[in-house]
Design a protein around this motif. Sequence first.
Motif, PDB file in Angstrom:
ATOM      1  N   LEU A  14     -68.520 -13.073 133.598  1.00 35.71           N
ATOM      2  CA  LEU A  14     -68.146 -11.686 133.855  1.00 35.71           C
ATOM      3  C   LEU A  14     -69.027 -11.051 134.923  1.00 35.71           C
ATOM      4  O   LEU A  14     -68.555 -10.291 135.770  1.00 35.71           O
ATOM      5  N   VAL A  15     -70.320 -11.371 134.891  1.00 35.81           N
ATOM      6  CA  VAL A  15     -71.233 -10.842 135.907  1.00 35.81           C
ATOM      7  C   VAL A  15     -70.837 -11.345 137.288  1.00 35.81           C
ATOM      8  O   VAL A  15     -70.803 -10.573 138.257  1.00 35.81           O
ATOM      9  N   ILE A  16     -70.511 -12.613 137.405  1.00 39.20           N
ATOM     10  CA  ILE A  16     -70.083 -13.172 138.695  1.00 39.20           C
ATOM     11  C   ILE A  16     -68.837 -12.449 139.189  1.00 39.20           C
ATOM     12  O   ILE A  16     -68.732 -12.095 140.365  1.00 39.20           O
ATOM     13  N   TYR A  17     -67.863 -12.214 138.300  1.00 39.87           N
ATOM     14  CA  TYR A  17     -66.668 -11.470 138.690  1.00 39.87           C
ATOM     15  C   TYR A  17     -67.041 -10.083 139.193  1.00 39.87           C
ATOM     16  O   TYR A  17     -66.539  -9.612 140.210  1.00 39.87           O
ATOM     17  N   ALA A  18     -67.926  -9.408 138.459  1.00 36.55           N
ATOM     18  CA  ALA A  18     -68.283  -8.025 138.791  1.00 36.55           C
ATOM     19  C   ALA A  18     -69.007  -7.916 140.128  1.00 36.55           C
ATOM     20  O   ALA A  18     -68.734  -7.013 140.910  1.00 36.55           O
ATOM     21  N   VAL A  19     -69.929  -8.833 140.406  1.00 37.18           N
ATOM     22  CA  VAL A  19     -70.715  -8.724 141.649  1.00 37.18           C
ATOM     23  C   VAL A  19     -70.060  -9.419 142.838  1.00 37.18           C
ATOM     24  O   VAL A  19     -70.593  -9.384 143.940  1.00 37.18           O
ATOM     25  N   SER A  20     -68.887 -10.000 142.634  1.00 34.71           N
ATOM     26  CA  SER A  20     -68.228 -10.763 143.699  1.00 34.71           C
ATOM     27  C   SER A  20     -67.774  -9.918 144.874  1.00 34.71           C
ATOM     28  O   SER A  20     -67.489 -10.448 145.941  1.00 34.71           O
ATOM     29  N   GLY A  21     -67.710  -8.601 144.691  1.00 34.21           N
ATOM     30  CA  GLY A  21     -67.262  -7.751 145.780  1.00 34.21           C
ATOM     31  C   GLY A  21     -65.785  -7.426 145.713  1.00 34.21           C
ATOM     32  O   GLY A  21     -65.283  -6.624 146.491  1.00 34.21           O
ATOM     33  N   MET A  22     -65.081  -8.021 144.785  1.00 37.71           N
ATOM     34  CA  MET A  22     -63.651  -7.742 144.613  1.00 37.71           C
ATOM     35  C   MET A  22     -63.507  -6.502 143.728  1.00 37.71           C
ATOM     36  O   MET A  22     -64.231  -6.345 142.757  1.00 37.71           O
ATOM     37  N   THR A  28     -64.066  -6.421 133.115  1.00 36.32           N
ATOM     38  CA  THR A  28     -63.786  -5.969 131.754  1.00 36.32           C
ATOM     39  C   THR A  28     -63.220  -7.119 130.944  1.00 36.32           C
ATOM     40  O   THR A  28     -62.371  -7.864 131.419  1.00 36.32           O
ATOM     41  N   ILE A  29     -63.707  -7.240 129.716  1.00 34.95           N
ATOM     42  CA  ILE A  29     -63.144  -8.210 128.788  1.00 34.95           C
ATOM     43  C   ILE A  29     -62.569  -7.424 127.610  1.00 34.95           C
ATOM     44  O   ILE A  29     -63.220  -6.534 127.067  1.00 34.95           O
ATOM     45  N   THR A  40     -66.273   0.930 122.995  1.00 38.37           N
ATOM     46  CA  THR A  40     -66.459   0.302 124.298  1.00 38.37           C
ATOM     47  C   THR A  40     -67.951   0.213 124.599  1.00 38.37           C
ATOM     48  O   THR A  40     -68.702   1.156 124.366  1.00 38.37           O
ATOM     49  N   ALA A  41     -68.362  -0.933 125.116  1.00 41.43           N
ATOM     50  CA  ALA A  41     -69.753  -1.136 125.514  1.00 41.43           C
ATOM     51  C   ALA A  41     -69.794  -1.441 127.007  1.00 41.43           C
ATOM     52  O   ALA A  41     -68.895  -2.091 127.538  1.00 41.43           O
ATOM     53  N   LYS A  42     -70.831  -0.946 127.660  1.00 32.64           N
ATOM     54  CA  LYS A  42     -70.994  -1.164 129.098  1.00 32.64           C
ATOM     55  C   LYS A  42     -72.358  -1.795 129.347  1.00 32.64           C
ATOM     56  O   LYS A  42     -73.369  -1.317 128.838  1.00 32.64           O
ATOM     57  N   ILE A  43     -72.355  -2.872 130.127  1.00 37.20           N
ATOM     58  CA  ILE A  43     -73.598  -3.540 130.512  1.00 37.20           C
ATOM     59  C   ILE A  43     -73.764  -3.343 132.012  1.00 37.20           C
ATOM     60  O   ILE A  43     -72.923  -3.780 132.798  1.00 37.20           O
ATOM     61  N   ASP A  44     -74.815  -2.640 132.402  1.00 35.60           N
ATOM     62  CA  ASP A  44     -75.084  -2.436 133.824  1.00 35.60           C
ATOM     63  C   ASP A  44     -75.854  -3.619 134.380  1.00 35.60           C
ATOM     64  O   ASP A  44     -76.765  -4.141 133.735  1.00 35.60           O
ATOM     65  N   ILE A  45     -75.478  -4.025 135.572  1.00 34.99           N
ATOM     66  CA  ILE A  45     -76.149  -5.127 136.260  1.00 34.99           C
ATOM     67  C   ILE A  45     -76.946  -4.513 137.399  1.00 34.99           C
ATOM     68  O   ILE A  45     -76.381  -3.858 138.282  1.00 34.99           O
ATOM     69  N   ASN A  46     -78.258  -4.700 137.359  1.00 32.04           N
ATOM     70  CA  ASN A  46     -79.136  -4.094 138.353  1.00 32.04           C
ATOM     71  C   ASN A  46     -79.701  -5.130 139.310  1.00 32.04           C
ATOM     72  O   ASN A  46     -79.984  -6.267 138.914  1.00 32.04           O
ATOM     73  N   ASP A  47     -79.873  -4.711 140.548  1.00 34.83           N
ATOM     74  CA  ASP A  47     -80.514  -5.552 141.558  1.00 34.83           C
ATOM     75  C   ASP A  47     -81.979  -5.721 141.144  1.00 34.83           C
ATOM     76  O   ASP A  47     -82.666  -4.729 140.888  1.00 34.83           O
ATOM     77  N   PRO A  48     -82.486  -6.957 141.063  1.00 36.02           N
ATOM     78  CA  PRO A  48     -83.860  -7.161 140.601  1.00 36.02           C
ATOM     79  C   PRO A  48     -84.924  -6.619 141.551  1.00 36.02           C
ATOM     80  O   PRO A  48     -86.046  -6.354 141.137  1.00 36.02           O
ATOM     81  N   VAL A  49     -84.580  -6.431 142.816  1.00 38.12           N
ATOM     82  CA  VAL A  49     -85.558  -5.919 143.782  1.00 38.12           C
ATOM     83  C   VAL A  49     -85.553  -4.402 143.817  1.00 38.12           C
ATOM     84  O   VAL A  49     -86.600  -3.754 143.671  1.00 38.12           O
ATOM     85  N   ILE A  54     -75.695  -2.512 140.607  1.00 38.01           N
ATOM     86  CA  ILE A  54     -74.815  -3.159 141.583  1.00 38.01           C
ATOM     87  C   ILE A  54     -73.446  -3.510 141.001  1.00 38.01           C
ATOM     88  O   ILE A  54     -72.517  -3.796 141.752  1.00 38.01           O
ATOM     89  N   ALA A  55     -73.317  -3.478 139.679  1.00 38.60           N
ATOM     90  CA  ALA A  55     -72.029  -3.788 139.049  1.00 38.60           C
ATOM     91  C   ALA A  55     -72.139  -3.491 137.552  1.00 38.60           C
ATOM     92  O   ALA A  55     -73.219  -3.170 137.047  1.00 38.60           O
ATOM     93  N   SER A  56     -70.994  -3.613 136.862  1.00 38.20           N
ATOM     94  CA  SER A  56     -70.966  -3.378 135.421  1.00 38.20           C
ATOM     95  C   SER A  56     -70.005  -4.336 134.743  1.00 38.20           C
ATOM     96  O   SER A  56     -69.020  -4.763 135.336  1.00 38.20           O
ATOM     97  N   VAL A  57     -70.310  -4.632 133.481  1.00 40.25           N
ATOM     98  CA  VAL A  57     -69.428  -5.413 132.625  1.00 40.25           C
ATOM     99  C   VAL A  57     -69.048  -4.511 131.455  1.00 40.25           C
ATOM    100  O   VAL A  57     -69.911  -3.890 130.835  1.00 40.25           O
ATOM    101  N   ILE A  58     -67.749  -4.429 131.184  1.00 42.06           N
ATOM    102  CA  ILE A  58     -67.240  -3.592 130.103  1.00 42.06           C
ATOM    103  C   ILE A  58     -66.679  -4.487 129.004  1.00 42.06           C
ATOM    104  O   ILE A  58     -65.907  -5.408 129.278  1.00 42.06           O
ATOM    105  N   LEU A  59     -67.071  -4.217 127.758  1.00 44.21           N
ATOM    106  CA  LEU A  59     -66.518  -4.906 126.593  1.00 44.21           C
ATOM    107  C   LEU A  59     -65.626  -3.901 125.875  1.00 44.21           C
ATOM    108  O   LEU A  59     -66.119  -2.899 125.340  1.00 44.21           O
ATOM    109  N   GLN A  60     -64.319  -4.137 125.912  1.00 41.88           N
ATOM    110  CA  GLN A  60     -63.334  -3.168 125.421  1.00 41.88           C
ATOM    111  C   GLN A  60     -62.601  -3.707 124.197  1.00 41.88           C
ATOM    112  O   GLN A  60     -61.851  -4.682 124.297  1.00 41.88           O
ATOM    113  N   PRO A  61     -62.792  -3.075 123.022  1.00 39.57           N
ATOM    114  CA  PRO A  61     -62.059  -3.523 121.841  1.00 39.57           C
ATOM    115  C   PRO A  61     -60.599  -3.078 121.893  1.00 39.57           C
ATOM    116  O   PRO A  61     -60.266  -2.026 122.439  1.00 39.57           O
TER     117      PRO A  61
END
Length: 87
Positions: A14-22, A28-29, A40-49, A54-61
């Motif tokens: 899911l992270v790869i999908y989110a940060v792919s630029g598309m 979302t799953i 609904t839960a949201k996981i933020d993906i942060n740039d380590p530097v 930079i993106a998010s993953v959503i878990l949607q029941p």
Amino acid sequence: MWERSLPAKMLYQLVIYAVSGMGNKTATILYPTLSDIPTTAKIDINDPVSCRNIASVILQPVNLEKVAELVSGDLGELRGYVIKIIS
């Protein structure tokens, strides 16, 4: 997924999908549930530097009992529920 952790393999995919630029940098799953308790839960993906988001993953029941009830009833309510889930 509400009662158990999201498997690491699924999260990585899911992270790869989110940060792919598309799209809108969100993946979302949808997962089935038989209860209204999961939210609904949201996981933020942060740039380590830069630590910027930079993106998010959503878990949607998706409450399958509610979907089954709405399918046999008012299709307008079903449409509203589906729109709520996917927006």
